[in-house]
Design a protein around this motif. Sequence first.
Motif, PDB file in Angstrom:
ATOM      1  N   ASN A 114       0.846  -1.200   0.000  1.00  0.00           N
ATOM      2  CA  ASN A 114       0.000   0.000   0.000  1.00  0.00           C
ATOM      3  C   ASN A 114       0.886   1.257   0.000  1.00  0.00           C
ATOM      4  OD1 ASN A 114      -2.364   1.432   0.001  1.00  0.00           O
ATOM      5  ND2 ASN A 114      -2.811   1.130   2.164  1.00  0.00           N
ATOM      6  N   VAL A 115       1.728   1.356  -0.998  1.00  0.00           N
ATOM      7  CA  VAL A 115       2.777   2.377  -1.022  1.00  0.00           C
ATOM      8  C   VAL A 115       2.223   3.787  -1.194  1.00  0.00           C
ATOM      9  CG1 VAL A 115       4.879   3.141  -2.185  1.00  0.00           C
ATOM     10  CG2 VAL A 115       4.401   0.692  -1.943  1.00  0.00           C
ATOM     11  N   ILE A 116       1.353   3.977  -2.153  1.00  0.00           N
ATOM     12  CA  ILE A 116       0.867   5.320  -2.475  1.00  0.00           C
ATOM     13  C   ILE A 116       0.059   5.911  -1.325  1.00  0.00           C
ATOM     14  CG2 ILE A 116      -0.534   6.696  -4.053  1.00  0.00           C
ATOM     15  CD1 ILE A 116       0.142   4.710  -6.253  1.00  0.00           C
ATOM     16  N   SER A 117      -0.931   5.165  -0.837  1.00  0.00           N
ATOM     17  CA  SER A 117      -1.762   5.682   0.256  1.00  0.00           C
ATOM     18  C   SER A 117      -0.950   5.903   1.520  1.00  0.00           C
ATOM     19  CB  SER A 117      -2.916   4.708   0.546  1.00  0.00           C
ATOM     20  OG  SER A 117      -3.831   4.688  -0.516  1.00  0.00           O
ATOM     21  N   ASP A 118       0.042   5.036   1.761  1.00  0.00           N
ATOM     22  CA  ASP A 118       0.894   5.198   2.929  1.00  0.00           C
ATOM     23  C   ASP A 118       1.679   6.506   2.852  1.00  0.00           C
ATOM     24  OD1 ASP A 118       2.301   3.988   5.371  1.00  0.00           O
ATOM     25  OD2 ASP A 118       3.985   4.418   4.029  1.00  0.00           O
ATOM     26  N   ALA A 119       2.215   6.807   1.667  1.00  0.00           N
ATOM     27  CA  ALA A 119       2.965   8.051   1.480  1.00  0.00           C
ATOM     28  C   ALA A 119       2.064   9.270   1.666  1.00  0.00           C
ATOM     29  CB  ALA A 119       3.594   8.069   0.089  1.00  0.00           C
ATOM     30  N   LEU A 120       0.824   9.172   1.170  1.00  0.00           N
ATOM     31  CA  LEU A 120      -0.123  10.288   1.309  1.00  0.00           C
ATOM     32  C   LEU A 120      -0.489  10.518   2.777  1.00  0.00           C
ATOM     33  CD1 LEU A 120      -2.496   9.440  -1.690  1.00  0.00           C
ATOM     34  CD2 LEU A 120      -0.904  11.365  -1.557  1.00  0.00           C
ATOM     35  N   SER A 121      -0.658   9.440   3.531  1.00  0.00           N
ATOM     36  CA  SER A 121      -1.061   9.578   4.934  1.00  0.00           C
ATOM     37  C   SER A 121       0.079  10.128   5.802  1.00  0.00           C
ATOM     38  CB  SER A 121      -1.530   8.228   5.480  1.00  0.00           C
ATOM     39  OG  SER A 121      -0.454   7.324   5.610  1.00  0.00           O
ATOM     40  N   ARG A 122       1.333   9.906   5.379  1.00  0.00           N
ATOM     41  CA  ARG A 122       2.492  10.372   6.156  1.00  0.00           C
ATOM     42  C   ARG A 122       3.091  11.667   5.614  1.00  0.00           C
ATOM     43  NH1 ARG A 122       4.184   6.339   9.574  1.00  0.00           N
ATOM     44  NH2 ARG A 122       3.293   4.271   9.190  1.00  0.00           N
ATOM     45  N   TRP A 123       2.407  12.277   4.670  1.00  0.00           N
ATOM     46  CA  TRP A 123       2.930  13.477   4.019  1.00  0.00           C
ATOM     47  C   TRP A 123       3.167  14.611   5.017  1.00  0.00           C
ATOM     48  CZ3 TRP A 123       4.754  13.583  -0.771  1.00  0.00           C
ATOM     49  CH2 TRP A 123       5.033  14.830  -1.349  1.00  0.00           C
ATOM     50  N   HIS A 124       2.338  14.678   6.049  1.00  0.00           N
ATOM     51  CA  HIS A 124       2.420  15.781   7.019  1.00  0.00           C
ATOM     52  C   HIS A 124       3.143  15.371   8.300  1.00  0.00           C
ATOM     53  CE1 HIS A 124      -0.326  18.216   4.576  1.00  0.00           C
ATOM     54  NE2 HIS A 124      -1.011  17.096   4.384  1.00  0.00           N
ATOM     55  N   GLU A 125       3.839  14.249   8.287  1.00  0.00           N
ATOM     56  CA  GLU A 125       4.595  13.817   9.454  1.00  0.00           C
ATOM     57  C   GLU A 125       5.786  14.750   9.672  1.00  0.00           C
ATOM     58  OE1 GLU A 125       7.186   9.959  11.000  1.00  0.00           O
ATOM     59  OE2 GLU A 125       5.675   9.718   9.398  1.00  0.00           O
ATOM     60  N   PRO A 126       5.946  15.313  10.871  1.00  0.00           N
ATOM     61  CA  PRO A 126       7.050  16.244  11.134  1.00  0.00           C
ATOM     62  C   PRO A 126       8.422  15.596  10.883  1.00  0.00           C
ATOM     63  CG  PRO A 126       5.450  16.299  12.916  1.00  0.00           C
ATOM     64  CD  PRO A 126       5.083  15.142  12.048  1.00  0.00           C
ATOM     65  N   GLY A 127       9.273  16.332  10.176  1.00  0.00           N
ATOM     66  CA  GLY A 127      10.639  15.869   9.941  1.00  0.00           C
ATOM     67  C   GLY A 127      10.784  14.812   8.873  1.00  0.00           C
ATOM     68  N   LYS A 128       9.696  14.416   8.224  1.00  0.00           N
ATOM     69  CA  LYS A 128       9.768  13.366   7.201  1.00  0.00           C
ATOM     70  C   LYS A 128       9.954  13.995   5.823  1.00  0.00           C
ATOM     71  CE  LYS A 128       7.303   9.337   5.348  1.00  0.00           C
ATOM     72  NZ  LYS A 128       8.425   8.408   5.607  1.00  0.00           N
ATOM     73  N   GLU A 129      10.857  13.427   5.046  1.00  0.00           N
ATOM     74  CA  GLU A 129      11.087  13.904   3.679  1.00  0.00           C
ATOM     75  C   GLU A 129       9.856  13.606   2.818  1.00  0.00           C
ATOM     76  OE1 GLU A 129      14.258  13.381  -0.028  1.00  0.00           O
ATOM     77  OE2 GLU A 129      14.436  12.161   1.790  1.00  0.00           O
ATOM     78  N   ARG A 130       9.392  14.614   2.112  1.00  0.00           N
ATOM     79  CA  ARG A 130       8.174  14.453   1.309  1.00  0.00           C
ATOM     80  C   ARG A 130       8.559  14.092  -0.116  1.00  0.00           C
ATOM     81  NH1 ARG A 130       5.068  19.835   3.684  1.00  0.00           N
ATOM     82  NH2 ARG A 130       4.782  19.025   5.809  1.00  0.00           N
ATOM     83  N   ARG A 131       8.350  12.841  -0.462  1.00  0.00           N
ATOM     84  CA  ARG A 131       8.662  12.348  -1.798  1.00  0.00           C
ATOM     85  C   ARG A 131       7.528  11.482  -2.303  1.00  0.00           C
ATOM     86  NH1 ARG A 131      14.262   9.392  -2.011  1.00  0.00           N
ATOM     87  NH2 ARG A 131      13.548   9.239  -4.171  1.00  0.00           N
ATOM     88  N   TRP A 132       7.147  11.690  -3.565  1.00  0.00           N
ATOM     89  CA  TRP A 132       6.125  10.854  -4.170  1.00  0.00           C
ATOM     90  C   TRP A 132       6.707   9.474  -4.455  1.00  0.00           C
ATOM     91  CZ3 TRP A 132       1.334  12.191  -3.859  1.00  0.00           C
ATOM     92  CH2 TRP A 132       0.984  13.547  -3.873  1.00  0.00           C
ATOM     93  N   PRO A 133       5.958   8.440  -4.179  1.00  0.00           N
ATOM     94  CA  PRO A 133       6.457   7.090  -4.479  1.00  0.00           C
ATOM     95  C   PRO A 133       6.613   6.892  -5.985  1.00  0.00           C
ATOM     96  CG  PRO A 133       4.140   7.015  -3.865  1.00  0.00           C
ATOM     97  CD  PRO A 133       4.613   8.417  -3.593  1.00  0.00           C
ATOM     98  N   GLU A 134       7.624   6.181  -6.351  1.00  0.00           N
ATOM     99  CA  GLU A 134       7.879   5.940  -7.788  1.00  0.00           C
ATOM    100  C   GLU A 134       7.123   4.712  -8.286  1.00  0.00           C
ATOM    101  OE1 GLU A 134      12.044   5.655  -8.288  1.00  0.00           O
ATOM    102  OE2 GLU A 134      12.461   7.691  -7.534  1.00  0.00           O
TER     103      GLU A 134
END
Length: 338
Positions: free
Chosen positions: A318-338
């Motif tokens: 569940n890569v895409i939805s996981d990245a979207l849900s963690r987009w606003h996590e403090p200190g986390k690098e914001r990168r779209w999954p490839e």
Amino acid sequence: ALLNRLAGAMYDVKRHRCNVYVDGPILAALGTTSERRRMLCKTVLAWPGLGFRLAFHKAAWGTKGTPVTWTSAVYTLGHDCLVVVVKDTIIQAVREDVQKMLKSNVISIKSLRTLCGRLVCVASLLYIWRPFVDMMWAPLFKPKAAGSAPKGCMWESQVNVPLRWFQAFLDKHPEALQKEYSVAEFLGEGTRIRITLDASVWGVGAYLEEDDVITEYICEPLNPYDLERFGLELGDSAGHQTWEALIALIALRAWADKWQDRRVVLAVRSDSVSALTTLLKFKNAGEGSSAIAREMALDVAESVYRPTVIAHIPGVCNVISDALSRWHEPGKERRWPE
């Protein structure tokens, strides 16, 4: 049961069906006019031959466009669909019982049993009523739960939640008491809509696919109002189950125009078994998830079709939805999954 099996064995199941509820049979036949009449007449004449008495004066003959009343509903056969409507007398009785019980702090057990019987009739057609009907029955099987209530009675607070849900349903969605079952839905025709969900302790994410093409997505941080509403704190893992259920509700509402009133095949995927259970059964053990489940049930009640497929997807996939849900996590690098 014997009559049902005998009638079913007389013809090819693809052309002739029979169902018996208590002492009320209903028959359906497929073929030319003469073939249908022959099948139905042979079935009806076979029963008296076995010693069963039939009330012919109560019989109804239904053809396309002609309503037929059976048990608790009225059935009308259309060109490519079957329309089923709950009988007005049952709905009116349910409405009056619910309003009366909500006005009192004690409820007669006898009255509650009567209401539960009527609710079961409606729930046989409206599957979204079933978890709330279960909530009505539960106190009846736990005598100690009545506590200090008068003899033969129970406290209204014990069934307040389902009573208020039924009241909200009848007030806001009276049109949902009619259901249309189409051939297209049975065959799985229509646009294929798939919603994939995920949630973290920082935000929620989801994306929408139409015929296997991603067209929209949701990427939202947890709202301060939601944190206050459910008594949780941002970043607290205790709220993960609630947020998984919440994104399901958010996604269904955000993309309601894609599935509620259209002929579609709707699939919902998540890596959370709890969220999928909430969507499948409209109930959950968690307090926050239970409240969300009740809202979800009202939304699904408005739709022409319910989710056709509810599937679990492994978290690592569940890569895409996981990245979207963690987009606003403090200190986390914001990168779209490839």
